[in-house]
Scaffold this active site. Structure first.
Site, mmCIF file in Angstrom:
data_model
loop_
_atom_site.group_PDB
_atom_site.id
_atom_site.type_symbol
_atom_site.label_atom_id
_atom_site.label_comp_id
_atom_site.label_asym_id
_atom_site.label_seq_id
_atom_site.Cartn_x
_atom_site.Cartn_y
_atom_site.Cartn_z
ATOM 1 N N GLN A 10 61.223 9.849 36.784
ATOM 2 C CA GLN A 10 59.866 9.648 36.276
ATOM 3 C C GLN A 10 59.476 10.756 35.300
ATOM 4 O O GLN A 10 59.776 11.926 35.525
ATOM 5 C CB GLN A 10 58.903 9.640 37.470
ATOM 6 C CG GLN A 10 57.691 8.790 37.248
ATOM 7 C CD GLN A 10 57.042 8.385 38.566
ATOM 8 O OE1 GLN A 10 57.721 8.189 39.559
ATOM 9 N NE2 GLN A 10 55.738 8.261 38.570
ATOM 10 N N SER A 92 65.770 11.983 41.145
ATOM 11 C CA SER A 92 64.765 11.253 41.926
ATOM 12 C C SER A 92 65.052 9.753 41.877
ATOM 13 O O SER A 92 66.102 9.313 42.344
ATOM 14 C CB SER A 92 63.361 11.607 41.433
ATOM 15 O OG SER A 92 62.375 11.116 42.318
ATOM 16 N N LEU A 93 64.166 8.938 41.287
ATOM 17 C CA LEU A 93 64.426 7.495 41.268
ATOM 18 C C LEU A 93 65.733 7.172 40.548
ATOM 19 O O LEU A 93 66.353 6.131 40.790
ATOM 20 C CB LEU A 93 63.265 6.737 40.627
ATOM 21 C CG LEU A 93 63.211 6.643 39.099
ATOM 22 C CD1 LEU A 93 63.891 5.373 38.607
ATOM 23 C CD2 LEU A 93 61.793 6.661 38.606
ATOM 24 N N ARG A 117 59.077 1.468 46.560
ATOM 25 C CA ARG A 117 59.028 2.933 46.716
ATOM 26 C C ARG A 117 57.848 3.522 45.951
ATOM 27 O O ARG A 117 57.124 4.379 46.441
ATOM 28 C CB ARG A 117 60.352 3.529 46.205
ATOM 29 C CG ARG A 117 60.466 5.052 46.224
ATOM 30 C CD ARG A 117 61.828 5.417 45.635
ATOM 31 N NE ARG A 117 62.134 6.842 45.689
ATOM 32 C CZ ARG A 117 61.970 7.689 44.678
ATOM 33 N NH1 ARG A 117 61.452 7.254 43.526
ATOM 34 N NH2 ARG A 117 62.316 8.957 44.795
ATOM 35 N N HIS A 202 58.165 14.538 46.485
ATOM 36 C CA HIS A 202 59.243 15.392 46.993
ATOM 37 C C HIS A 202 58.739 16.593 47.796
ATOM 38 O O HIS A 202 59.217 17.708 47.637
ATOM 39 C CB HIS A 202 60.160 15.837 45.843
ATOM 40 C CG HIS A 202 60.832 14.685 45.174
ATOM 41 N ND1 HIS A 202 61.777 13.906 45.801
ATOM 42 C CD2 HIS A 202 60.653 14.137 43.947
ATOM 43 C CE1 HIS A 202 62.168 12.947 44.988
ATOM 44 N NE2 HIS A 202 61.491 13.057 43.863
ATOM 45 N N GLN A 251 65.311 11.942 50.502
ATOM 46 C CA GLN A 251 64.968 12.369 49.137
ATOM 47 C C GLN A 251 63.475 12.286 48.862
ATOM 48 O O GLN A 251 62.921 13.085 48.117
ATOM 49 C CB GLN A 251 65.734 11.476 48.149
ATOM 50 C CG GLN A 251 65.572 11.851 46.694
ATOM 51 C CD GLN A 251 65.460 10.626 45.807
ATOM 52 O OE1 GLN A 251 64.535 9.844 45.918
ATOM 53 N NE2 GLN A 251 66.436 10.460 44.929
#
Length: 313
Positions: A10, A92-93, A117, A202, A251
């Site tokens: 992101q 991340s994603l 998510r 996170h 995560q």
């Protein structure tokens, strides 16, 4: 040359991303059409036309980035089928995108999962109560101490992204993040930059979302990965479905250890990195970890041709 494929998270998104590859390559158009069908709405209209404020919504950003990154990877792979990665990773994603590239998860499952998510992350903390800031020029152990001092019983701030030497993102309750930023500057941080985000990603405030995501991950079909997927949570290469699932759940509330991911891929013998999707954020971070490695990216026709030429040997 041993290559790793990497995929952005992101923040890399922009309105119009992926348009040039979609215009030129049927496989890119087919990928985007599959995402629209899997989600039941026109994701492609959103990232091709905007508006930007809608694209910035977490539950739109995440599937849009995954879709554009997978489209870029599929175009490259269709033109360079002999080129296979020694490892894959995503920020991340982007780790979901990496799973698609490693053959561990179907694209349709991945796009639905990251949409879900994104909704869970958006709902986990009420708007305005969480924040994130990038801290430049401070060592991780010193910043961790700052976060501990800035946290209270009701307000927490934690390390969220350990991106490269001298660049760490902190995340948590808005007031605690602000306190930590002030304290970091007093202790020698070169700069503290508040980030425009919809939530404190996170960090432990995302644990409720992780619990709900766990059920969706359990229902998703995963297979053994064809290439090691270097996980954000601990920089350990994984190939087995249960291990991959566990890493994705953790995560959500754990730091993204991107610098450690890069070092783990270098330890696997990787000499070059190809970043698929919008922008070159990851390529820049990789260079700050090790200037000797080569990086390429695939985002549009010119970057695609450059990457194809460089990896043809």
């Amino acid at each position: 040359m041993k290559l790793a494929y990497v995929f952005p998270g992101q923040g890399a998104q922009y309105v119009g991303m992926g348009r040039e590859l979609m215009d030129r390559y049927p496989v890119a158009r087919d990928t985007v059409a599959a995402a629209d069908e899997a989600l039941g709405f026109s994701l492609s209209k959103l990232f091709l036309e905007g508006p930007e404020e809608d694209l910035r919504l977490t539950y739109h950003t995440q599937p849009a980035l995954l879709t554009v990154s997978v489209a870029a990877w599929r175009v490259f792979q269709s033109l360079q089928p002999a080129c296979q990665p020694a490892a894959v990773a995503g920020h991340s994603l982007g780790e979901y995108t990496a799973l698609v590239a490693a053959g561990a998860m179907s694209f349709e499952d991945a796009v639905r999962l990251v949409h879900h998510r994104g909704k869970l992350m958006d709902e986990a903390v009420p708007a305005g109560q969480g924040a994130m800031s990038a801290v430049l020029g401070m060592a991780a152990d010193a910043l961790e101490q700052v976060c501990a001092e800035a946290s209270t019983d009701g307000e927490v701030v934690e390390l969220a992204n350990l991106n490269c030497p001298g660049q760490i993102v902190i995340s948590g309750s808005a007031k605690a993040v602000e306190r930590a930023g002030q304290l970091a500057k007093e202790r020698g941080a070169r700069r503290v930059m508040p980030l425009v985000v919809s939530g404190p990603f996170h960090c432990s405030l995302m644990r409720p979302a992780a619990g709900q995501l766990s059920a969706a991950l359990a229902a998703a079909t995963l297979q053994s990965a064809a290439a090691p997927v270097v996980a954000n949570v601990d920089a350990v290469p994984r190939t087995q479905p249960d291990d991959l699932r566990a890493a994705l759940e953790q995560q959500l509330y754990s730091p993204v250890r991107w610098e450690a991911d890069v070092r783990a891929m270098l330890d696997l013998g990787v000499e070059g990195f190809v970043e698929f999707g919008p922008g070159t954020v990851l390529s820049g971070l990789i260079k700050k970890v090790d200037r000797s490695v080569v990086t390429y990216h695939v985002e549009d026709e010119s970057s695609l041709q450059e990457a194809l030429q460089a990896t043809a040997h």
